[in-house]
Design an enzyme around this catalytic site. Structure first.
Site, short mmCIF file in Angstrom:
data_model
loop_
_atom_site.label_atom_id
_atom_site.label_comp_id
_atom_site.label_asym_id
_atom_site.label_seq_id
_atom_site.Cartn_x
_atom_site.Cartn_y
_atom_site.Cartn_z
CD GLU A 39 -2.85 -1.07 -0.06
OE1 GLU A 39 -2.95 -0.02 -0.72
OE2 GLU A 39 -3.42 -2.12 -0.37
CE1 TYR A 120 -6.39 3.01 -0.89
CE2 TYR A 120 -4.06 3.10 -0.36
CZ TYR A 120 -5.13 2.46 -0.94
OH TYR A 120 -4.95 1.26 -1.54
CG ASP A 138 -7.81 4.16 -5.00
OD1 ASP A 138 -9.02 4.11 -5.18
OD2 ASP A 138 -7.00 3.53 -5.71
#
Length: 345
Positions: A39, A120, A138
């Site tokens: 991520e 996020y 996102d």
DNA sequence: AATACGGGGAG
DNA sequence: CTCCCAGTATT
């Protein structure tokens, strides 16, 4: 059929297979370390750019303890070329915090307090690694949702509405799959320029498609042209072949990364005195590099330095692998290669 | 809310 | 070339 069901059914058949991801509908839980690492690497970075780097990084530091124990410079070197180097600095700080507390926290709220985890990333790790029912938003999700509900409010103002819409759709059973499904939809079908609406599981329901506004969603604010900046960089090489390099201060552009000494072009300085005494020659050609918010032109000065040179700035390193340099510095190095003054001893 | 912060892929 | 990407931190 409701939107959530339709999306998950599509995901079960069309999910991208990615190294950091479990297959759809998997009963296993992925390794939080691997999810987190992916991520962070994927922040403002395309899957294509991350793919060749993720495995390398993971092989080198396979778990959070290994990363927490890693020398900072080695992590920075491994990150070279990926951009947004604050991510790498935060990655190390986060790994150390997590190793210290004995593992990743499992809630969005606690994850949010770790370095480098914003709205996020905290949500995505909570949903994907820990199965928490949270909304993951996102750039892909913003586009998909703005289209599906034909949201005319410009970004970033529309973020709250988008987040609320997603929150109503997240299923309790498969929050991680749902998040990844929405992102896959945005990445593969609901693309910015040429959306493949006929293949989309939400084709019938999509309001933008119904209204003919698909290509105008989401509405983004106009951006201004980036200004030009000038600077100078000094590429010095000692008679024994060692290069004069500095480690850039962490609070500056390219912070923590190696670079050639020179003017503080990130702070508007166009010229600077040499970092060591020597016969510096300016190359005829300049090194150009584009950043997000300005375009940089660097004048490059080179010199072959005496064996007993004491640098005023930076220090000598015996060998230089250009792959460990950030892009702008790599351009400087490549240009400097054209000078006979810097040839191998 | 606005701005700083990289680099590369896609068209 | 332009746009955009699995954004975050700071002001």
């Amino acid at each position: 059929m409701d939107l959530t069901r339709a999306l998950l059914d599509w995901y079960d058949r069309h999910a991208r297979r990615l190294p950091w991801r479990l297959p759809p509908a998997s009963r296993e839980r992925p390794d939080p370390y691997r999810v987190w690492l992916a991520e962070v690497m994927l922040q403002q970075t395309t899957v294509a750019a991350v793919l060749p780097r993720y495995g390398r990084f993971l092989a080198r530091w396979p778990d959070v303890a290994a990363l927490a124990a890693a020398p900072e410079a080695e992590v920075m070197a491994e990150w070279a070329g990926l951009g947004y180097y604050a991510r790498a600095r935060n990655l190390i700080a986060c790994a150390r915090a997590v190793a210290e507390r004995g593992g990743f926290p499992e809630t969005e709220e606690e994850l949010r307090t770790l370095p480098g985890l914003g709205a996020y990333t905290a949500a995505s790790v909570a949903a994907i690694a820990f199965g928490q029912q949270v909304a993951v938003v996102d750039g892909n999700v913003e586009r998909v949702i703005a289209r599906a509900f034909d949201i005319a409010t410009p970004l970033p103002q529309a973020r709250r509405t988008i987040r609320d819409r997603v929150a109503t759709l997240v299923p309790a059973g498969r929050p991680g799959d749902f998040a990844q499904a929405l992102m896959d939809l945005g990445a593969t079908l609901c693309t910015p320029r040429r959306p493949a609406c006929v293949l989309c599981p939400w084709c019938e329901a999509c309001l933008a498609r119904r209204h003919g506004t698909t290509l105008q969603r989401p509405v983004k604010p106009p951006r201004k042209a980036p200004p030009e900046r000038l600077g100078v960089a000094y590429v010095g090489r000692r008679s024994d072949g060692a290069w004069l390099l500095e480690t850039r201060a962490p609070d500056r552009m390219l912070g923590g990364m190696p670079g050639f000494p020179g003017s503080a072009w990130d702070r508007g300085e166009e010229d600077a005195p040499p970092p060591a005494p020597g016969d510096w020659q300016e190359l005829a050609q300049t090194a150009r590099h584009s950043f997000t918010h300005f375009t940089l032109t660097l004048r490059v000065r080179v010199a072959r330095l005496d064996g007993d040179t004491t640098p005023l700035q930076g220090s000598f390193v015996p060998a230089l692998d250009p792959a460990t340099l950030p892009g702008a510095m790599r351009r400087v190095w490549e240009l400097a290669q054209t000078s006979p003054l810097l040839a191998d001893p």
